[in-house]
Write an enzyme that holds these catalytic residues in place. Structure first.
Site, PDB file in Angstrom:
ATOM      1  N   THR A  73      -0.520   7.771  -0.929  1.00 47.05           N
ATOM      2  CA  THR A  73      -2.001   7.586  -1.470  1.00 47.05           C
ATOM      3  C   THR A  73      -2.920   6.519  -0.877  1.00 47.05           C
ATOM      4  OG1 THR A  73      -1.193   5.952  -3.096  1.00 47.05           O
ATOM      5  CG2 THR A  73      -1.001   8.358  -3.787  1.00 47.05           C
TER       6      THR A  73
ATOM      7  N   ASP B  75       1.301  -1.786  12.440  1.00 48.13           N
ATOM      8  CA  ASP B  75       1.503  -2.307  11.001  1.00 48.13           C
ATOM      9  C   ASP B  75       1.809  -3.563  11.244  1.00 48.13           C
ATOM     10  OD1 ASP B  75       3.300  -3.276   8.705  1.00 48.13           O
ATOM     11  OD2 ASP B  75       3.248  -0.969   8.014  1.00 48.13           O
TER      12      ASP B  75
ATOM     13  N   ARG C 108       0.697  -1.352  -0.002  1.00 47.90           N
ATOM     14  CA  ARG C 108      -0.289   0.073   0.042  1.00 47.90           C
ATOM     15  C   ARG C 108       0.853   1.281  -0.160  1.00 47.90           C
ATOM     16  NH1 ARG C 108      -4.355   1.449   4.833  1.00 47.90           N
ATOM     17  NH2 ARG C 108      -2.373   2.018   5.832  1.00 47.90           N
TER      18      ARG C 108
ATOM     19  N   ASP D  70       5.372  -5.215   9.465  1.00 47.69           N
ATOM     20  CA  ASP D  70       6.552  -4.769  10.363  1.00 47.69           C
ATOM     21  C   ASP D  70       6.615  -5.458  11.717  1.00 47.69           C
ATOM     22  OD1 ASP D  70       7.266  -3.034   8.555  1.00 47.69           O
ATOM     23  OD2 ASP D  70       6.653  -1.353   9.417  1.00 47.69           O
TER      24      ASP D  70
HETATM   25  O1  LIG Z   1      -6.938  -2.208   3.300  1.00 51.31           O
HETATM   26  P1  LIG Z   1      -5.947  -1.499   2.839  1.00 51.31           P
HETATM   27  O2  LIG Z   1      -6.029   0.172   3.165  1.00 51.31           O
HETATM   28  O3  LIG Z   1      -5.366  -1.786   1.595  1.00 51.31           O
HETATM   29  O4  LIG Z   1      -4.644  -1.867   3.930  1.00 51.31           O
HETATM   30  C1  LIG Z   1      -4.216  -3.179   4.088  1.00 51.31           C
HETATM   31  C2  LIG Z   1      -3.062  -3.563   3.702  1.00 51.31           C
HETATM   32  O5  LIG Z   1      -1.846  -2.975   4.361  1.00 51.31           O
HETATM   33  C3  LIG Z   1      -1.024  -4.061   4.818  1.00 51.31           C
HETATM   34  O6  LIG Z   1       0.056  -4.288   4.077  1.00 51.31           O
HETATM   35  P2  LIG Z   1       0.994  -3.399   3.748  1.00 51.31           P
HETATM   36  O7  LIG Z   1       0.902  -2.465   2.340  1.00 51.31           O
HETATM   37  O8  LIG Z   1       1.771  -2.741   4.993  1.00 51.31           O
HETATM   38  O9  LIG Z   1       2.214  -4.463   3.010  1.00 51.31           O
HETATM   39  P3  LIG Z   1       2.908  -5.422   4.054  1.00 51.31           P
HETATM   40  O10 LIG Z   1       2.178  -6.816   4.218  1.00 51.31           O
HETATM   41  O11 LIG Z   1       4.115  -5.927   3.252  1.00 51.31           O
HETATM   42  O12 LIG Z   1       3.590  -4.671   5.171  1.00 51.31           O
HETATM   43  C4  LIG Z   1      -2.026  -4.820   5.320  1.00 51.31           C
HETATM   44  O13 LIG Z   1      -1.152  -6.343   5.468  1.00 51.31           O
HETATM   45  C5  LIG Z   1      -2.817  -5.169   4.153  1.00 51.31           C
HETATM   46  O14 LIG Z   1      -2.161  -5.758   3.036  1.00 51.31           O
HETATM   47  O1  LIG Z   2      -3.538  -0.357  10.590  1.00 51.51           O
HETATM   48  C1  LIG Z   2      -3.093  -0.984   9.659  1.00 51.51           C
HETATM   49  C2  LIG Z   2      -3.785  -0.697   8.299  1.00 51.51           C
HETATM   50  C3  LIG Z   2      -3.031  -1.071   7.258  1.00 51.51           C
HETATM   51  N1  LIG Z   2      -1.799  -1.910   7.300  1.00 51.51           N
HETATM   52  C4  LIG Z   2      -1.580  -2.405   8.802  1.00 51.51           C
HETATM   53  O2  LIG Z   2      -0.689  -3.352   8.774  1.00 51.51           O
HETATM   54  N2  LIG Z   2      -2.016  -2.017   9.810  1.00 51.51           N
HETATM   55 MG   LIG Z   3       2.834  -3.325   6.095  1.00 51.81          MG
END
Ligand SMILES: O=P(O)(O)OC[C@H]1O[C@H](OP(=O)(O)OP(=O)(O)O)[C@H](O)[C@@H]1O
Ligand SMILES: O=c1cc[nH]c(=O)[nH]1
Ligand SMILES: [Mg+2]
Length: 209
Positions: free
Chosen positions: A108, A200, A104, A203
């Site tokens: 944006t 997150d 994500r 992370d």
């Molecule tokens: O509903 P949304 O607004 O799309 O957000 C949720 C997304 O954000 C996080 O992933 P992230 O982009 O942080 O990637 P990661 O899993 O690699 O940390 C989470 O694991 C979802 O995939």
């Molecule tokens: O709260 C949140 C939203 C998006 N992605 C995450 O990992 N945590």
């Molecule tokens: Mg993430």
């Protein structure tokens, strides 16, 4: 409209409270996410169809139940979805695993797809798409778009924490899928994080902060 269920089993709720604590370290966070995922898999698989089968016990022949219907594939949305896979495979060890990479954009909040690798027979399988967080819903919607484009038709989405905005968006985009979460949280903050949430998830699972 597909189902929307908050899985309120006390063990799930207790463990979810533990991982929300910002002081929980990576090792415990990872282990507990897996434990919650196993418990959620038990609930999500409740409606798996059964058929009669004839067996012979040491005592008599009898007709009993066995699983039938579509075989399962678990599809984690990378990275954070990976944290839920082993816990689900503990209960459904024969499931295949497909991967969809999605990140994500931090400004944006729009999702970007960077990887798709799926079992060849996903059109024949019951898919469990897993990601701990359903925030705006953008990532889940795009992942399910990618799966449907490749022939998937039976899809359940399983997350740990959902924001009301994400549930609404996902239901509008994909009204046919079932959504399961361990919690429907309050809201999203201005950075797109779920409140109260757990931060997150990627992370915290992988120690990348
Ligand atoms: O509903 P949304 O607004 O799309 O957000 C949720 C997304 O954000 C996080 O992933 P992230 O982009 O942080 O990637 P990661 O899993 O690699 O940390 C989470 O694991 C979802 O995939
Ligand atoms: O709260 C949140 C939203 C998006 N992605 C995450 O990992 N945590
Ligand atoms: Mg993430």
């Amino acid at each position: 409209m597909g189902k929307f269920e908050v899985l309120d089993h006390p063990l799930i709720q207790h463990k979810l409270t533990l991982i929300r604590d910002k002081n929980m370290g990576t090792k415990d966070f990872r282990e507990t996410v897996n434990e919650i995922s196993t418990l959620m898999a038990y609930e999500v698989s409740r409606d798996m169809p059964l058929e009669d089968v004839e067996i012979e016990t040491p005592i008599i022949k009898t007709t009993r139940k066995q699983l039938t219907g579509k075989k399962v594939a678990v599809v984690p949305i990378l990275r954070a979805g990976l944290g839920m896979v082993d816990g689900i495979l503990d209960l459904i060890p024969a499931a295949k695993v497909g991967h969809i990479g999605m990140y994500r954009d931090e400004t944006t909040l729009k999702p970007h797809e960077y990887f798709v690798k799926l079992p060849s027979d996903i059109d024949q399988r019951q898919l469990f798409v897993v990601d701990p967080m359903l925030a705006t819903g953008g990532s889940a919607i795009m992942a399910i778009d990618a799966l449907k484009k490749r022939g998937a038709s039976s899809i359940k989405f399983v997350c740990l924490v959902a924001a009301p905005e994400g549930v609404k968006a996902l239901q509008e985009a994909h009204p046919d899928i079932d959504i399961y979460t361990a919690s429907l949280d309050d809201s999203l903050n201005e950075d797109g994080y779920i409140v109260p949430g757990l931060g997150d998830a990627g992370d915290r699972l992988f120690g990348t902060k």
